[in-house]
Design an enzyme around this catalytic site. Structure first.
Site, PDB file in Angstrom:
ATOM      1  N   LEU A  41     -10.442  -2.537   3.908  1.00 42.54           N
ATOM      2  CA  LEU A  41      -9.873  -2.134   2.907  1.00 42.54           C
ATOM      3  C   LEU A  41      -9.763  -3.365   2.088  1.00 42.54           C
ATOM      4  CD1 LEU A  41      -8.680   0.046   1.168  1.00 42.54           C
ATOM      5  CD2 LEU A  41      -6.622  -0.405   1.811  1.00 42.54           C
ATOM      6  N   ASP A  42     -10.289  -3.587   1.207  1.00 42.61           N
ATOM      7  CA  ASP A  42     -10.956  -4.945   0.321  1.00 42.61           C
ATOM      8  C   ASP A  42      -9.480  -5.502   0.140  1.00 42.61           C
ATOM      9  OD1 ASP A  42     -13.568  -4.514   0.134  1.00 42.61           O
ATOM     10  OD2 ASP A  42     -13.298  -3.612  -1.643  1.00 42.61           O
ATOM     11  N   THR A  43      -9.538  -7.050   0.058  1.00 44.48           N
ATOM     12  CA  THR A  43      -8.556  -7.726  -0.279  1.00 44.48           C
ATOM     13  C   THR A  43      -7.667  -7.446  -1.503  1.00 44.48           C
ATOM     14  OG1 THR A  43      -9.398  -9.589   0.653  1.00 44.48           O
ATOM     15  CG2 THR A  43      -7.582 -10.123  -0.611  1.00 44.48           C
ATOM     16  N   SER A  45      -7.534  -4.302  -2.894  1.00 44.14           N
ATOM     17  CA  SER A  45      -7.353  -2.978  -2.867  1.00 44.14           C
ATOM     18  C   SER A  45      -6.075  -2.609  -1.922  1.00 44.14           C
ATOM     19  CB  SER A  45      -8.316  -2.059  -2.185  1.00 44.14           C
ATOM     20  OG  SER A  45      -9.547  -2.154  -3.020  1.00 44.14           O
TER      21      SER A  45
END
Length: 186
Positions: A41-43, A45
């Site tokens: 999960l992107d930073t 997000s």
């Protein structure tokens, strides 16, 4: 069998256990040796992140060939437009790959109110309208949902993963930054 952890990942946390010079890492939230993210999960997000110490389970969760459906709530700039929403539903050519069809709906007024406040808050512009989309996909490639919404003309302001398979962050009742062992598999 405690081989799956569910975490409500806050905004700004990097999906790695080793310390990072700019961002908090998973070790700041989960102190369980041998666990690793099952997918990323992107930073920038937030939301549901699964961690496991079971390699086969990790592959079943993260590998697109298993078609594990993930649901995202995306706050985007603009106004709902059926043609743009259909564009997202059909699959989007992002240059390096074409996404599969997505299930897309506009969230009802107030539906996103059950989300926690983001820290720091997103910048709101009085002259630019925004709304919330629910997007369900099975691939989950790097920054896929953000890239899809941008290609449709909807810049993403906030992105929250709310489900992976049958695991739902609201049913799990996880506060921001909270984790627990999961009795169920996605």
């Amino acid at each position: 069998m405690n081989d799956l952890i569910v975490l409500n990942k806050p905004y700004g946390v990097i999906c790695q256990f080793s310390p990072h010079e700019k961002h908090p890492c998973l070790k700041d939230y989960v102190e369980q040796p041998g666990f690793y993210p099952a997918g990323r999960l992107d930073t920038d997000s937030e939301g549901l992140l699964l961690l496991t110490n079971n390699g086969r389970l990790q592959a079943r969760i993260a590998d697109p060939k298993f078609k594990q459906e993930k649901t995202y709530w995306a706050q985007v700039e603009g106004v709902p437009d059926e043609a743009k929403l259909d564009f997202l539903r059909r699959g989007v050519d992002l240059g390096d790959f074409v996404t599969g069809p997505a299930k897309v709906r506009v969230l009802a007024e107030g539906e996103a109110d059950k989300l926690w406040p983001r820290q720091p808050p997103i910048r709101m512009r009085k002259t630019v309208p925004d709304f919330w989309l629910e997007i369900k996909i099975t691939e989950g490639k790097n920054r896929q949902v953000r890239r899809m919404t941008a290609k449709a003309g909807y810049p993403c302001l906030r992105l929250v993963r709310v489900t992976i398979g049958c695991l739902d962050i609201f049913e799990l009742d996880l506060a921001l930054g909270e984790w627990r062992f999961s009795p169920r598999r996605p």
